[in-house]
Design a protein around this motif. Structure first.
Motif, PDB file in Angstrom:
ATOM      1  N   PRO A   1       1.058  -1.571   0.147  1.00  0.00           N
ATOM      2  CA  PRO A   1       0.102  -0.103  -0.072  1.00  0.00           C
ATOM      3  C   PRO A   1       0.329   1.331  -0.566  1.00  0.00           C
ATOM      4  N   GLN A   2       0.317   2.284  -0.789  1.00  0.00           N
ATOM      5  CA  GLN A   2       1.476   3.292  -1.056  1.00  0.00           C
ATOM      6  C   GLN A   2       1.103   4.219   0.571  1.00  0.00           C
ATOM      7  N   THR A   3      -0.236   4.322   1.260  1.00  0.00           N
ATOM      8  CA  THR A   3      -0.599   4.896   2.512  1.00  0.00           C
ATOM      9  C   THR A   3      -1.355   3.665   3.040  1.00  0.00           C
ATOM     10  N   THR A   4      -0.917   3.824   4.509  1.00  0.00           N
ATOM     11  CA  THR A   4      -2.005   3.174   5.366  1.00  0.00           C
ATOM     12  C   THR A   4      -3.119   3.787   6.350  1.00  0.00           C
ATOM     13  N   VAL A   5      -3.948   2.599   6.580  1.00  0.00           N
ATOM     14  CA  VAL A   5      -5.141   3.572   7.634  1.00  0.00           C
ATOM     15  C   VAL A   5      -4.735   3.607   8.571  1.00  0.00           C
ATOM     16  N   SER A   6      -4.369   3.804  10.725  1.00  0.00           N
ATOM     17  CA  SER A   6      -4.362   2.992  11.308  1.00  0.00           C
ATOM     18  C   SER A   6      -5.738   2.654  12.576  1.00  0.00           C
ATOM     19  N   LEU A   7      -5.762   2.116  12.706  1.00  0.00           N
ATOM     20  CA  LEU A   7      -7.115   1.691  13.190  1.00  0.00           C
ATOM     21  C   LEU A   7      -7.039   1.740  14.748  1.00  0.00           C
ATOM     22  N   ASP A   8      -8.521   2.033  15.864  1.00  0.00           N
ATOM     23  CA  ASP A   8      -8.101   1.435  16.905  1.00  0.00           C
ATOM     24  C   ASP A   8      -8.677  -0.204  17.164  1.00  0.00           C
ATOM     25  N   GLU A   9      -8.390  -0.114  18.567  1.00  0.00           N
ATOM     26  CA  GLU A   9      -8.481  -1.423  18.727  1.00  0.00           C
ATOM     27  C   GLU A   9      -9.831  -2.044  18.336  1.00  0.00           C
ATOM     28  N   GLU A  10     -11.068  -1.245  18.026  1.00  0.00           N
ATOM     29  CA  GLU A  10     -12.735  -2.004  17.661  1.00  0.00           C
ATOM     30  C   GLU A  10     -12.403  -2.085  16.597  1.00  0.00           C
ATOM     31  N   LYS A  11     -12.077  -0.947  15.540  1.00  0.00           N
ATOM     32  CA  LYS A  11     -11.690  -1.404  14.286  1.00  0.00           C
ATOM     33  C   LYS A  11     -10.915  -2.246  14.407  1.00  0.00           C
TER      34      LYS A  11
ATOM     35  N   LEU B   1     -12.861 -10.116   9.026  1.00  0.00           N
ATOM     36  CA  LEU B   1     -12.736 -10.421   7.723  1.00  0.00           C
ATOM     37  C   LEU B   1     -11.610 -10.954   6.939  1.00  0.00           C
ATOM     38  N   ILE B   2     -10.935  -9.878   7.581  1.00  0.00           N
ATOM     39  CA  ILE B   2      -9.428 -10.935   6.500  1.00  0.00           C
ATOM     40  C   ILE B   2      -8.870 -12.211   7.140  1.00  0.00           C
ATOM     41  N   ASP B   3      -9.725 -12.240   8.439  1.00  0.00           N
ATOM     42  CA  ASP B   3      -9.453 -14.135   8.961  1.00  0.00           C
ATOM     43  C   ASP B   3     -10.022 -15.404   8.069  1.00  0.00           C
ATOM     44  N   VAL B   4     -11.256 -14.666   7.831  1.00  0.00           N
ATOM     45  CA  VAL B   4     -12.304 -14.850   7.361  1.00  0.00           C
ATOM     46  C   VAL B   4     -12.166 -16.177   5.305  1.00  0.00           C
ATOM     47  N   LEU B   5     -11.751 -14.467   4.946  1.00  0.00           N
ATOM     48  CA  LEU B   5     -11.338 -14.973   3.849  1.00  0.00           C
ATOM     49  C   LEU B   5      -9.819 -15.422   3.513  1.00  0.00           C
ATOM     50  N   GLU B   6      -9.097 -14.997   4.274  1.00  0.00           N
ATOM     51  CA  GLU B   6      -8.533 -16.353   4.572  1.00  0.00           C
ATOM     52  C   GLU B   6      -8.700 -17.095   4.525  1.00  0.00           C
ATOM     53  N   GLU B   7      -9.925 -17.787   4.953  1.00  0.00           N
ATOM     54  CA  GLU B   7      -9.867 -18.913   5.219  1.00  0.00           C
ATOM     55  C   GLU B   7     -10.706 -20.261   4.970  1.00  0.00           C
ATOM     56  N   ASN B   8     -10.913 -19.019   3.423  1.00  0.00           N
ATOM     57  CA  ASN B   8     -11.166 -19.251   1.597  1.00  0.00           C
ATOM     58  C   ASN B   8     -10.256 -20.445   1.150  1.00  0.00           C
ATOM     59  N   ASP B   9     -10.919 -21.782   0.684  1.00  0.00           N
ATOM     60  CA  ASP B   9     -10.265 -22.470   0.399  1.00  0.00           C
ATOM     61  C   ASP B   9      -9.127 -22.244  -1.119  1.00  0.00           C
ATOM     62  N   ASP B  10      -9.796 -20.883  -1.546  1.00  0.00           N
ATOM     63  CA  ASP B  10     -10.127 -21.024  -3.189  1.00  0.00           C
ATOM     64  C   ASP B  10      -8.467 -19.848  -2.885  1.00  0.00           C
ATOM     65  N   VAL B  11      -8.706 -18.633  -2.121  1.00  0.00           N
ATOM     66  CA  VAL B  11      -8.258 -17.262  -1.635  1.00  0.00           C
ATOM     67  C   VAL B  11      -6.467 -17.935  -1.405  1.00  0.00           C
ATOM     68  N   GLN B  12      -5.570 -17.436  -1.461  1.00  0.00           N
ATOM     69  CA  GLN B  12      -4.254 -17.340  -1.557  1.00  0.00           C
ATOM     70  C   GLN B  12      -3.556 -16.421  -1.542  1.00  0.00           C
ATOM     71  N   ALA B  13      -3.998 -15.649  -1.039  1.00  0.00           N
ATOM     72  CA  ALA B  13      -3.492 -14.132  -0.237  1.00  0.00           C
ATOM     73  C   ALA B  13      -4.435 -13.128  -0.264  1.00  0.00           C
ATOM     74  N   VAL B  14      -3.975 -12.365   0.683  1.00  0.00           N
ATOM     75  CA  VAL B  14      -4.868 -10.771   0.844  1.00  0.00           C
ATOM     76  C   VAL B  14      -3.532  -9.572   1.481  1.00  0.00           C
ATOM     77  N   TYR B  15      -4.541  -8.857   1.238  1.00  0.00           N
ATOM     78  CA  TYR B  15      -3.927  -7.767   1.081  1.00  0.00           C
ATOM     79  C   TYR B  15      -4.322  -6.559   1.874  1.00  0.00           C
ATOM     80  N   ALA B  16      -3.641  -5.157   2.959  1.00  0.00           N
ATOM     81  CA  ALA B  16      -5.123  -4.864   2.824  1.00  0.00           C
ATOM     82  C   ALA B  16      -3.669  -3.317   3.187  1.00  0.00           C
ATOM     83  N   ASN B  17      -4.258  -2.780   3.571  1.00  0.00           N
ATOM     84  CA  ASN B  17      -3.655  -0.897   3.605  1.00  0.00           C
ATOM     85  C   ASN B  17      -3.896  -0.339   5.074  1.00  0.00           C
TER      86      ASN B  17
END
Length: 249
Positions: free
Chosen positions: A203-213, A220-236
């Motif tokens: 990512p060119q810039t990142t978003v800072s998150l508090d604990e709740e967010k 969401l990322i855990d659920v996506l990564e659990e999908n057998d068809d998903v090889q990699a997940v990237y986020a900013n």
């Protein structure tokens, strides 16, 4: 999380890696299958297969398992026929997410990914709806003991690398997409096989998150990564040390 440096302070949330090993193996075998069919079954003549074998070693896959996957993929029967897919969207707090996958059923995978976004506060977008905010690059990693910082820098830059950094995990060499394999080969000739060499979305810039967010995004990322068809997940997104500590408590 694909090894992004900004995620290093939360990777320990994955805790029980052994429980995920079978799923990791399945994803790597899928990549070995596609890599083998994209060229020759000889890794010396197939750069993508060499990268897939490195990925197998990263997750401690036994050598005979790797060789069996190559033999199966190069056989007449061949098994499943996978295609590469990419999805993009926004998660909670407007975090941009890119998902790369290998699937034998595009409709199934698209529906599952869309459902995951919808159920966890996100929305799936069109292709290129978020990737403009990422750089698609090559990343090569070596352990710190492979070379001195100056020696690695000199050899990598001479080979065509764009950047070299020393991180807490060792040397990280950044290249363009096009130069990844040639730089890797030059470094391998000098320092031996790297720990990993792969394409990455940075990512060119990142978003800072508090604990709740952060909890919502990581779910969401855990659920996506659990999908057998998903090889990699990237986020900013990025987390402060305080938030990371709270999440691991």
């Amino acid at each position: 999380m694909a090894g992004h440096s900004q995620f290093k302070n939360i990777m320990h949330r994955k805790g029980a890696q052994d429980a995920r090993r079978a799923k990791q193996f399945a994803k790597v075998i899928r990549e070995i299958t596609v890599a083998t069919r994209s060229g020759l079954p000889d890794p010396a003549m197939n750069p993508r297969l060499r990268a897939a074998i490195l990925a197998a070693r990263e997750v401690n896959m036994p050598k005979d398992t790797v060789e069996r996957a190559i033999r199966k993929a190069s056989g007449a029967a061949g098994g499943e026929d996978y295609v590469e897919v990419r999805y993009e969207g926004y998660g909670p707090a407007g975090v941009a997410i890119i998902i790369e996958g290998l699937t034998d059923n595009r409709n199934r995978t698209a529906a599952e990914v869309r459902s995951s976004f919808s159920k966890h506060g996100g929305s799936l977008g069109e292709t290129n709806s978020v990737s403009f905010g990422f750089d698609h690059i090559g990343v090569i990693r070596y352990p710190a003991e492979a070379a001195s910082e100056d020696e690695m820098l000199e050899v990598a830059i001479e080979a065509g690398a764009d950047d070299v950094q020393m991180t807490e995990d060792g040397h990280e060499i950044v290249t363009s997409m096009q130069d990844l394999m040639s730089v890797r080969d030059a470094l391998e000739a000098r320092f031996g096989e790297p720990r990993s060499a792969k394409l990455d979305w940075r990512p060119q810039t990142t978003v800072s998150l508090d604990e709740e967010k952060a909890r919502s995004v990581l779910k969401l990322i855990d659920v996506l990564e659990e999908n057998d068809d998903v090889q990699a997940v990237y986020a900013n997104f990025d987390l402060s040390d305080e938030v990371a500590q709270a999440l691991s408590a």
